[in-house]
Design a protein around this motif. Structure first.
Motif, mmCIF file in Angstrom:
data_model
loop_
_atom_site.group_PDB
_atom_site.id
_atom_site.type_symbol
_atom_site.label_atom_id
_atom_site.label_comp_id
_atom_site.label_asym_id
_atom_site.label_seq_id
_atom_site.Cartn_x
_atom_site.Cartn_y
_atom_site.Cartn_z
ATOM 1 N N ILE A 343 0.636 -1.093 0.440
ATOM 2 C CA ILE A 343 -0.245 0.153 -0.211
ATOM 3 C C ILE A 343 0.891 1.137 -0.074
ATOM 4 O O ILE A 343 1.349 1.457 0.939
ATOM 5 N N GLY A 344 0.773 2.224 -1.480
ATOM 6 C CA GLY A 344 1.198 3.369 -1.004
ATOM 7 C C GLY A 344 2.338 3.363 -1.622
ATOM 8 O O GLY A 344 3.550 3.929 -1.509
ATOM 9 N N ARG A 345 3.005 1.960 -2.182
ATOM 10 C CA ARG A 345 4.804 2.522 -2.743
ATOM 11 C C ARG A 345 4.208 1.798 -4.344
ATOM 12 O O ARG A 345 4.260 0.543 -4.673
ATOM 13 N N MET A 346 4.856 2.729 -5.265
ATOM 14 C CA MET A 346 4.290 2.502 -7.033
ATOM 15 C C MET A 346 2.763 1.653 -6.897
ATOM 16 O O MET A 346 2.880 -0.121 -7.598
ATOM 17 N N GLU A 347 1.400 1.940 -6.167
ATOM 18 C CA GLU A 347 0.719 1.441 -5.754
ATOM 19 C C GLU A 347 -1.090 2.345 -7.222
ATOM 20 O O GLU A 347 -1.050 3.214 -7.333
ATOM 21 N N LEU A 348 -0.653 0.998 -7.986
ATOM 22 C CA LEU A 348 -2.009 1.969 -9.216
ATOM 23 C C LEU A 348 -3.181 2.153 -9.453
ATOM 24 O O LEU A 348 -3.762 1.303 -8.660
ATOM 25 N N PHE A 349 -3.386 3.149 -9.512
ATOM 26 C CA PHE A 349 -5.097 3.814 -9.994
ATOM 27 C C PHE A 349 -5.025 3.188 -11.408
ATOM 28 O O PHE A 349 -5.227 4.462 -11.576
ATOM 29 N N GLN A 350 -6.156 3.172 -11.845
ATOM 30 C CA GLN A 350 -6.762 3.263 -12.716
ATOM 31 C C GLN A 350 -8.235 2.695 -13.379
ATOM 32 O O GLN A 350 -9.174 1.698 -12.695
ATOM 33 N N ALA A 351 -9.083 3.365 -13.842
ATOM 34 C CA ALA A 351 -10.581 3.636 -13.770
ATOM 35 C C ALA A 351 -10.468 2.725 -15.400
ATOM 36 O O ALA A 351 -10.244 3.379 -15.976
ATOM 37 N N SER A 352 -12.090 2.497 -15.401
ATOM 38 C CA SER A 352 -12.178 1.465 -16.051
ATOM 39 C C SER A 352 -12.384 2.777 -17.417
ATOM 40 O O SER A 352 -12.808 1.983 -18.635
ATOM 41 N N ARG A 353 -12.408 4.006 -17.371
ATOM 42 C CA ARG A 353 -13.461 4.404 -18.387
ATOM 43 C C ARG A 353 -11.927 4.612 -19.014
ATOM 44 O O ARG A 353 -10.987 5.083 -17.681
ATOM 45 N N ALA A 354 -11.808 5.994 -19.732
ATOM 46 C CA ALA A 354 -10.549 6.398 -20.636
ATOM 47 C C ALA A 354 -10.095 7.573 -19.840
ATOM 48 O O ALA A 354 -10.329 8.518 -20.158
ATOM 49 N N GLN A 355 -9.276 7.408 -19.041
ATOM 50 C CA GLN A 355 -8.348 8.163 -18.222
ATOM 51 C C GLN A 355 -7.001 8.049 -17.583
ATOM 52 O O GLN A 355 -5.974 7.023 -17.958
ATOM 53 N N ALA A 356 -6.044 8.849 -17.718
ATOM 54 C CA ALA A 356 -4.641 8.277 -17.076
ATOM 55 C C ALA A 356 -4.756 7.325 -16.391
ATOM 56 O O ALA A 356 -5.909 7.591 -14.836
ATOM 57 N N LYS A 357 -3.297 6.574 -15.590
ATOM 58 C CA LYS A 357 -3.457 5.960 -14.465
ATOM 59 C C LYS A 357 -2.443 6.963 -13.248
ATOM 60 O O LYS A 357 -2.196 7.526 -13.589
ATOM 61 N N VAL A 358 -2.979 6.754 -12.213
ATOM 62 C CA VAL A 358 -2.458 7.742 -11.035
ATOM 63 C C VAL A 358 -1.407 6.290 -10.464
ATOM 64 O O VAL A 358 -2.277 5.836 -10.257
ATOM 65 N N VAL A 359 -0.257 6.512 -9.713
ATOM 66 C CA VAL A 359 0.404 5.853 -8.844
ATOM 67 C C VAL A 359 0.796 6.987 -8.034
ATOM 68 O O VAL A 359 1.296 7.799 -8.120
ATOM 69 N N VAL A 360 0.531 6.394 -7.281
ATOM 70 C CA VAL A 360 0.926 6.692 -5.462
ATOM 71 C C VAL A 360 2.369 6.236 -5.464
ATOM 72 O O VAL A 360 2.022 4.962 -5.019
ATOM 73 N N ASP A 361 3.050 7.089 -4.414
ATOM 74 C CA ASP A 361 3.900 6.243 -3.623
ATOM 75 C C ASP A 361 4.339 7.489 -3.383
ATOM 76 O O ASP A 361 4.469 8.544 -3.240
ATOM 77 N N TYR A 362 5.514 6.268 -1.991
ATOM 78 C CA TYR A 362 5.822 7.378 -1.076
ATOM 79 C C TYR A 362 7.428 7.592 -1.504
ATOM 80 O O TYR A 362 7.839 8.623 -0.398
ATOM 81 N N ALA A 363 7.723 7.830 -2.131
ATOM 82 C CA ALA A 363 8.737 8.651 -2.898
ATOM 83 C C ALA A 363 9.065 10.391 -2.206
ATOM 84 O O ALA A 363 8.135 10.838 -3.201
#
Length: 499
Positions: A343-363
């Motif tokens: 959790i929170g380490r290069m964690e990928l969030f992606q919607a089913s519709r056409a949108q950019a991916k969001v990656v949450v990371d502790y960096a």
């Protein structure tokens, strides 16, 4: 787990029968003292616990162990309201031994992980792997203490010496056979794990961080190295791809060398001279990482659903640690596809519709931001966005470095607030912009939520947005106040995903 006070103190002072006092627990914080506890009053870096002795006694402390002074020397005893106050010298440096003697948790396999980046990922991957093979494993570190399905919040990466022993005792009672601990440089310098017997210890990497505390990279490195040189550590696992790790391998001839490349690049120590683990091939895809590995334990192909080169390194370090502890390679490889991202380490969030991916990371260090952006670049078919900030009241030298890295490696950079703490956010941003070649091309949006919202509005469906700095954290510290905020929640809300 009551103990008698005079028995506990035998290694330090001889006391007579009037000190046959049942001790329920040890406490460093006077606010946590309950009836039956012993308050340990040490002179800390910021607070002198001896100022709270009377408060602890009024809360029910049955005894106090305090740092000695010229006025009250080593082994001096005084009584306050029928409660003994026993003065001993250098309690802080002995606290880990003292806590070990008190809690006496049954031996379990302790695994220490140190380094600037990757400690949380490696500790949790290690615990996951052990659990997948049918044994009980816990973790202690940045994201919390306990079993992975039930982590309890932790204030610091490495708790104080008493908290560590209390937690290990509790975990042992709950059936933990292994515990992977993140070991911070602060914890090492302050002796918080001095008495712990580590079955294995691993080093991830070293890059700029905590210079406000250590003063120089050399002192920072030596603090980390002390885990291997000044602590009880049976197996030592070193990342040979890190420059500092290569230097340490020369000082640790019995250590296991781990590398993403073939052994000829492992400093001056080829596989014939030491135990080692390396990758012959590494492939990255949307499905994760595939590695063809070789070394002391044989050859194998391994797949895991993680992102990026540094996670490939994290995987190998965790694997080498478990192999050193006697786990079988074929069994570890078989269950590796069931490992999950932390959790929170290069964690990928992606919607089913056409949108950019969001990656949450502790960096939140230059090295971590650089590695996160480089890792995402190989996965990105469109623009790579970077949203990042720097903490207040911390090392200001890394601020322009973070911006230089983002401007160089990302297509679009947004500077936002991290934890300003007591500093003016505008001052932090001004420092960060000093690292920009074209500062007019850097967006500044102080609200992290609005920064991510702006990026998603501007980004295409093939873009990736890195939301860096907070990771698993669910708060910000602004103007000295702690407020609720989560990058993970931000990504879920803006992408229309369920929380």
């Amino acid at each position: 787990m009551a103990r008698l006070l005079f028995e506990l103190l035998k290694p330090w002072i001889e006391l007579d029968s009037e000190f046959s006092i049942d001790v329920a627990n040890l406490q460093l914080d006077s606010r946590k003292v309950s009836v039956g506890d012993v308050f340990v009053a040490i002179q800390g870096h910021a607070v002198d616990g001896r100022a709270f002795i009377d408060k602890a006694i009024s809360s029910g402390a049955v005894a106090v162990i305090a740092d000695a002074s010229e006025e009250k020397p080593h082994q001096h005893v005084e009584w306050r309201a029928d409660v003994p106050v026993i003065y001993l010298s250098e309690i802080g440096s002995q606290l880990s031994y003292f806590a070990t003697f008190f809690y006496q948790f049954a031996p379990m396999q302790l695994i220490g992980i140190t380094g600037t980046n990757g400690k949380t990922t490696i500790s949790q991957l290690t615990a996951q792997w052990i659990e997948l093979l049918g044994k009980k494993a816990a973790v202690m570190g940045t994201t919390g203490n306990g079993f992975l399905h039930d982590l309890k919040p932790a204030v610091n990466t490495t708790g104080n010496a008493i908290e560590i022993q209390q937690t290990l005792s509790q975990l042992q009672q709950q059936g933990a056979q292994y515990t992977a601990l993140e070991v911070s440089s602060h914890g090492l310098v302050q002796g918080r794990v001095k008495a712990l017997p580590f079955a294995a210890a691993a080093f991830t990497n070293l890059s700029r961080d905590h210079l406000d505390y250590h003063g120089s990279m050399e002192e920072y490195a030596e603090a980390k190295f002390s885990l291997f040189s000044q602590h009880d550590c049976q197996y030592k696992i070193i990342n040979a791809d890190d420059e500092v790790g290569q230097q340490w391998l020369k000082r640790l001839p019995d250590a296991v060398a781990v590398s993403l490349t073939k052994p000829q690049s492992m400093s001056a120590h080829p596989s014939s001279m030491r135990r080692s683990l390396w990758a012959n091939e590494v492939d990255y895809s949307d499905a994760g990482i595939s590695l063809s590995i070789d070394g002391h334990w044989g050859e194998a192909d391994l797949q895991a659903p993680l992102i990026g080169a540094f996670n490939a390194s994290n995987l190998l370090v965790a694997l080498a640690t478990l192999l050193s502890l006697g786990f079988e390679l074929d069994q570890l490889v078989q269950v590796a596809p069931k490992l999950t991202p932390v959790i929170g380490r290069m964690e990928l969030f992606q919607a089913s519709r056409a949108q950019a991916k969001v990656v949450v990371d502790y960096a939140h260090t230059p090295d971590a931001l650089e590695k996160a952006l480089m890792a995402l670049r190989v996965h990105c078919k469109g623009k790579l966005w970077s949203i990042f900030g720097c903490g207040g009241d911390r090392d200001a030298g890394k601020r322009p470095m973070m911006t230089e890295i983002s401007e160089r490696l990302a297509d679009e950079s947004i500077i936002t607030d991290d934890n300003p703490r007591s500093e003016n956010p505008a001052k932090i941003v001004a420092d960060m912009l000093q690292g920009a070649v074209n500062p007019k091309h850097i967006h500044v949006i102080h609200s992290r939520y609005q920064a991510c919202q702006y990026a998603l509005q501007q980004a295409s469906e093939n873009d990736i947005i890195l939301l860096a700095g907070k990771g698993h954290e669910d708060y910000q510290i602004i103007n000295g106040q702690t407020v609720h905020y989560s990058d993970r929640e931000t990504a879920q809300v803006l992408l229309g995903l369920s929380l």
